[in-house]
Design an enzyme around this catalytic site. Structure first.
Site, mmCIF file in Angstrom:
data_model
loop_
_atom_site.group_PDB
_atom_site.id
_atom_site.type_symbol
_atom_site.label_atom_id
_atom_site.label_comp_id
_atom_site.label_asym_id
_atom_site.label_seq_id
_atom_site.Cartn_x
_atom_site.Cartn_y
_atom_site.Cartn_z
ATOM 1 N N ARG A 59 0.808 -1.218 0.000
ATOM 2 C CA ARG A 59 0.000 0.000 0.000
ATOM 3 C C ARG A 59 0.846 1.274 0.000
ATOM 4 N NH1 ARG A 59 -2.725 -4.031 1.819
ATOM 5 N NH2 ARG A 59 -0.677 -4.511 2.642
ATOM 6 N N THR A 60 1.764 1.385 0.962
ATOM 7 C CA THR A 60 2.485 2.650 1.137
ATOM 8 C C THR A 60 3.326 2.962 -0.098
ATOM 9 O OG1 THR A 60 2.576 2.065 3.463
ATOM 10 C CG2 THR A 60 3.947 3.902 2.761
ATOM 11 N N ARG A 109 11.155 3.890 3.761
ATOM 12 C CA ARG A 109 10.725 2.909 4.774
ATOM 13 C C ARG A 109 11.960 2.132 5.192
ATOM 14 N NH1 ARG A 109 5.619 -1.059 4.718
ATOM 15 N NH2 ARG A 109 4.715 0.941 5.343
#
Ligand code: CP
Length: 313
Positions: A59-60, A109
């Site tokens: 998703r991110t 991330r």
């Protein structure tokens, strides 16, 4: 207020309520844009953004990439597994090499808490934290709060319970900061072993009963058990966890009110949430994903504006 108070997005902890409201109001405009037949605006034309992912993401990563494309930015995608990090290059060297190719912003991330803040202090670029270990996941909290605002009009006085693995969750911490700044009441619910001792110091109530928490709340945010961050067994078995803390239609049908069910994903059907609940009208899980693109467009646009990147001509 027309500009953010921060130059990077490292965590919700650093944002003021006005920053969050500015992001939401900007996201409202971008949500209109992405629902038009022509979904693209030239706001970040000639700006280059690298998405640096040292941990898995669906998703991110896709949401940031899409947000960048909708804003007409040029995007680069970096996966640690196929990079020279495997040959011993440091994080700072890796990022400085990428920046020397005239990259303007870094979305990262990383499995280590504090990695985004470390990078912001050691390289000359705008850094956006896309999740750093069990620390913060600011854009997830923003899209979660935005989705509650969309469904319930505002956050002031709303009762939100975050259920599950609070100990290993960056989503929980960022949500707590964001919801409290917007005036919501926050409770966490889960087995004692998955609730950190510091949590009460954040002004958060603690419950160990899913039934009691559901009776109390307006919104329940169900979290996945993060086995990848656990070296120990924190509960006897997945089956027992699911019996105690997995939400089912029985729970919702026994309530004398309708509550909203959220989940940041990825969901483990039949563990923390049943398929019936995940796919029901109670759930706003896919609205959260949709709103993620508008929120990330707003964050990218506002940081580029704050750092005077999109005023080249
Ligand atoms: N919610 C979230 O961070 O999902 P991903 O791990 O797929 O990015």
């Amino acid at each position: 207020m027309s500009e953010l108070s921060v130059n990077h997005l490292l965590g919700i902890k650093d944002l003021s309520r006005s920053d969050i409201e500015l992001i939401f109001n900007t996201a409202d405009q971008f949500k209109d844009v992405i629902n038009r037949p022509i979904k693209k605006v030239p706001s970040l034309r000639d700006i280059t953004i690298v998405n640096l992912f040292f941990e898995n993401s669906t998703r991110t990563r896709l949401s940031f990439e899409l947000a960048e494309k909708r804003l007409s930015a040029d995007t680069l995608n970096f996966s640690a597994s196929s990079s020279s990090v495997k040959k011993g290059e440091t994080l700072i060297d890796t990022v400085n090499n990428i920046l020397s190719m005239k990259v303007d912003m870094v979305v990262m991330r990383h499995p280590n808490p504090g990695a985004a803040e470390f990078l912001s202090r050691n390289v000359d670029s705008t850094i956006i934290n896309a999740g750093d270990g069990a620390h913060e996941h600011p854009t997830q909290a923003l899209l979660d709060a935005y989705s509650i605002r969309e469904k319930h009009k505002n956050l002031e006085g709303k009762k939100v319970v975050i259920v599950g693995d609070i100990l290993h969750s960056r989503v929980a911490l960022s949500n707590i900061f964001c919801l409290q700044k917007l005036g919501a009441e926050v409770q966490v619910c889960g087995p004692t072993t998955l609730i950190p001792k510091y949590i009460k110091g954040l002004g958060v109530a603690v419950s160990h009963s899913l039934e009691e928490s559901l009776a109390w709340c307006d919104v329940a945010n169900m979290l996945r058990v993060q086995h990848e961050r656990q070296e120990l067994q924190y509960f006897p078995s997945i089956r027992e966890y699911s019996q105690q803390y997995g939400i089912t239609m029985n729970h919702l049908e026994r309530l004398d009110k309708e509550i909203t069910i959220m989940h940041p994903g990825p969901i483990n059907r039949g563990v923390e949430i049943s398929s019936e609940v995940a796919d029901s009208d109670y759930s706003i899980i896919l609205n959260q994903v949709e709103n993620g693109v508008a929120i990330r467009m707003a964050v990218l646009y506002l940081l580029a504006s704050k750092n005077k990147m999109n005023f080249k001509d």
